[in-house]
Design a protein around this motif. Structure first.
Motif, PDB file in Angstrom:
ATOM      1  N   ALA A 111       0.808  -1.228   0.000  1.00  0.00           N
ATOM      2  CA  ALA A 111       0.000   0.000   0.000  1.00  0.00           C
ATOM      3  C   ALA A 111       0.843   1.281   0.000  1.00  0.00           C
ATOM      4  O   ALA A 111       0.359   2.345   0.367  1.00  0.00           O
ATOM      5  N   GLU A 112       2.101   1.154  -0.394  1.00  0.00           N
ATOM      6  CA  GLU A 112       2.951   2.334  -0.544  1.00  0.00           C
ATOM      7  C   GLU A 112       3.578   2.318  -1.932  1.00  0.00           C
ATOM      8  O   GLU A 112       3.593   1.297  -2.620  1.00  0.00           O
ATOM      9  N   GLY A 113       4.112   3.478  -2.342  1.00  0.00           N
ATOM     10  CA  GLY A 113       4.822   3.513  -3.606  1.00  0.00           C
ATOM     11  C   GLY A 113       6.237   2.997  -3.456  1.00  0.00           C
ATOM     12  O   GLY A 113       6.763   2.917  -2.347  1.00  0.00           O
ATOM     13  N   PRO A 114       6.875   2.622  -4.575  1.00  0.00           N
ATOM     14  CA  PRO A 114       8.272   2.198  -4.520  1.00  0.00           C
ATOM     15  C   PRO A 114       9.161   3.333  -4.019  1.00  0.00           C
ATOM     16  O   PRO A 114       8.939   4.498  -4.363  1.00  0.00           O
ATOM     17  N   THR A 115      10.157   2.996  -3.216  1.00  0.00           N
ATOM     18  CA  THR A 115      11.122   3.992  -2.754  1.00  0.00           C
ATOM     19  C   THR A 115      12.505   3.621  -3.266  1.00  0.00           C
ATOM     20  O   THR A 115      12.896   2.449  -3.240  1.00  0.00           O
ATOM     21  N   PHE A 116      13.214   4.611  -3.740  1.00  0.00           N
ATOM     22  CA  PHE A 116      14.538   4.403  -4.306  1.00  0.00           C
ATOM     23  C   PHE A 116      15.508   3.906  -3.234  1.00  0.00           C
ATOM     24  O   PHE A 116      15.528   4.410  -2.113  1.00  0.00           O
ATOM     25  N   LEU A 117      16.303   2.904  -3.616  1.00  0.00           N
ATOM     26  CA  LEU A 117      17.237   2.306  -2.666  1.00  0.00           C
ATOM     27  C   LEU A 117      18.680   2.599  -3.053  1.00  0.00           C
ATOM     28  O   LEU A 117      19.439   3.190  -2.298  1.00  0.00           O
ATOM     29  N   ILE A 118      19.070   2.192  -4.217  1.00  0.00           N
ATOM     30  CA  ILE A 118      20.457   2.317  -4.651  1.00  0.00           C
ATOM     31  C   ILE A 118      20.500   2.193  -6.165  1.00  0.00           C
ATOM     32  O   ILE A 118      19.606   1.586  -6.768  1.00  0.00           O
ATOM     33  N   SER A 119      21.533   2.768  -6.769  1.00  0.00           N
ATOM     34  CA  SER A 119      21.655   2.693  -8.222  1.00  0.00           C
ATOM     35  C   SER A 119      23.102   2.443  -8.624  1.00  0.00           C
ATOM     36  O   SER A 119      24.012   2.542  -7.797  1.00  0.00           O
ATOM     37  N   ILE A 120      23.281   2.140  -9.904  1.00  0.00           N
ATOM     38  CA  ILE A 120      24.635   1.938 -10.415  1.00  0.00           C
ATOM     39  C   ILE A 120      24.669   2.311 -11.889  1.00  0.00           C
ATOM     40  O   ILE A 120      23.744   1.988 -12.648  1.00  0.00           O
ATOM     41  N   SER A 121      25.720   2.983 -12.269  1.00  0.00           N
ATOM     42  CA  SER A 121      25.945   3.315 -13.667  1.00  0.00           C
ATOM     43  C   SER A 121      26.741   2.189 -14.317  1.00  0.00           C
ATOM     44  O   SER A 121      27.496   1.479 -13.642  1.00  0.00           O
ATOM     45  N   SER A 122      26.597   2.057 -15.615  1.00  0.00           N
ATOM     46  CA  SER A 122      27.288   0.970 -16.318  1.00  0.00           C
ATOM     47  C   SER A 122      28.802   1.150 -16.366  1.00  0.00           C
ATOM     48  O   SER A 122      29.520   0.229 -16.754  1.00  0.00           O
TER      49      SER A 122
END
Lengths: 112, 111
Positions: free
Chosen positions: A41-52
Motif C-alpha cells: 500500500a505504498e509507492g516504490p522507494t529508491f534504494l540504490i543505483s549503479i551506472s554501467s
C-alpha cells in the motif's frame, strides 16, 4: 517482451544473514540501473543505483553489483533485518531517456 | 511532508464511467510520470511530462488523457473505463537524474 527480469518471485532469508536479489536484462542500451523497495500500500522507494561504468556501488548495508557481459545485476543486503521485508524491484534505463523499465519484483521475507 | 501525493488512494467505479486521479509533487522536480502496475505486478510507464510538455506516451489508449496544469501537478483522466483498467496507478517525479520518486499509488477497481 520483458526487457528486465527478476526470475525469483520470492526469497526467504534468516535475520542477520545475507540477502541476494538477482536481476537480468536483455537490452544492451541500458546504462543505468536502480533498485527500489516497496512496502504494501505504498509507492516504490529508491534504494540504490549503479551506472554501467561501474561494477559495484555500496551504501551502508546495501551493495549492487553489475556484470555487463552477463547483463546481470544483483543486490546484496547484509546483515538482513526484519524491516527489509518488502518487494524489491530492479529497474533499468538509458540515461536521459527519463523512462524506467521495471522487473516484476522479488518479495523478500526476513525471518527472525 | 509528503513529497509525491496522489488522490484518491482508492477508486471503485462502474464500467463506462469517466474518472480522474490527481498527482502533486513538492520536490521542485521538472519531470512527472504515470505508471501502471497490473495484476501481474509489472510496473509500466504510461506517460512522462517535462515542464508541462508530454515527452513519453507509451502506446496508451487515447481514453487516457494526462493533463499538467503546472510542473508540480500531473493529473490522469480516464474516459469510458473498462474492466482491464483495474490496476494500481503510480505517479512519480524526478529531476535531471534517473532516480524517480513515487507517490503512494491509487488502486482503481472497475466493476
Amino acid at each position: 517482451d520483458q526487457q528486465v527480469k527478476q526470475n525469483s518471485p520470492s526469497l526467504s532469508v534468516q535475520e542477520g544473514r545475507i540477502s541476494i536479489l538477482n536481476c537480468d536484462y536483455t537490452n544492451s542500451m541500458f546504462d543505468y540501473f536502480l533498485w527500489y523497495k516497496k512496502y504494501p500500500a505504498e509507492g516504490p522507494t529508491f534504494l540504490i543505483s549503479i551506472s554501467s561504468i561501474k561494477d559495484k556501488n555500496e551504501d551502508g548495508r546495501f551493495t549492487v553489483f553489475l556484470n555487463k557481459s552477463a547483463k546481470h545485476l544483483s543486490l546484496h543486503i547484509v546483515p538482513s533485518q526484519p524491516g527489509d521485508s518488502a518487494v524489491y524491484f530492479c529497474a533499468a534505463t538509458t540515461q536521459g531517456a527519463q523512462k524506467l523499465v521495471f522487473g516484476q519484483g522479488t518479495r523478500l521475507t526476513i525471518n527472525p | 511532508d509528503t513529497a509525491v501525493s496522489q488522490t484518491p488512494k482508492y477508486l471503485v467505479t462502474q464500467m463506462g464511467n469517466d474518472k480522474s486521479i490527481k498527482c502533486e509533487q513538492n520536490l521542485g522536480h521538472d519531470t512527472m510520470y504515470w505508471y501502471k502496475q497490473d495484476s501481474k505486478k509489472f510496473l509500466k510507464i504510461m506517460f512522462s511530462y517535462n515542464n508541462k510538455e508530454l515527452i513519453i506516451n507509451e502506446t496508451v489508449p487515447n481514453r487516457f488523457s494526462p493533463k499538467s496544469p503546472d510542473k508540480a501537478h500531473l493529473n490522469l483522466h480516464i474516459n469510458s473505463l473498462e474492466l482491464g483498467d483495474s490496476a494500481v496507478y503510480f505517479c512519480a517525479s524526478s529531476t535531471q537524474g534517473n532516480e524517480q520518486f513515487f507517490g503512494p499509488g491509487t488502486r482503481l477497481t472497475v466493476l
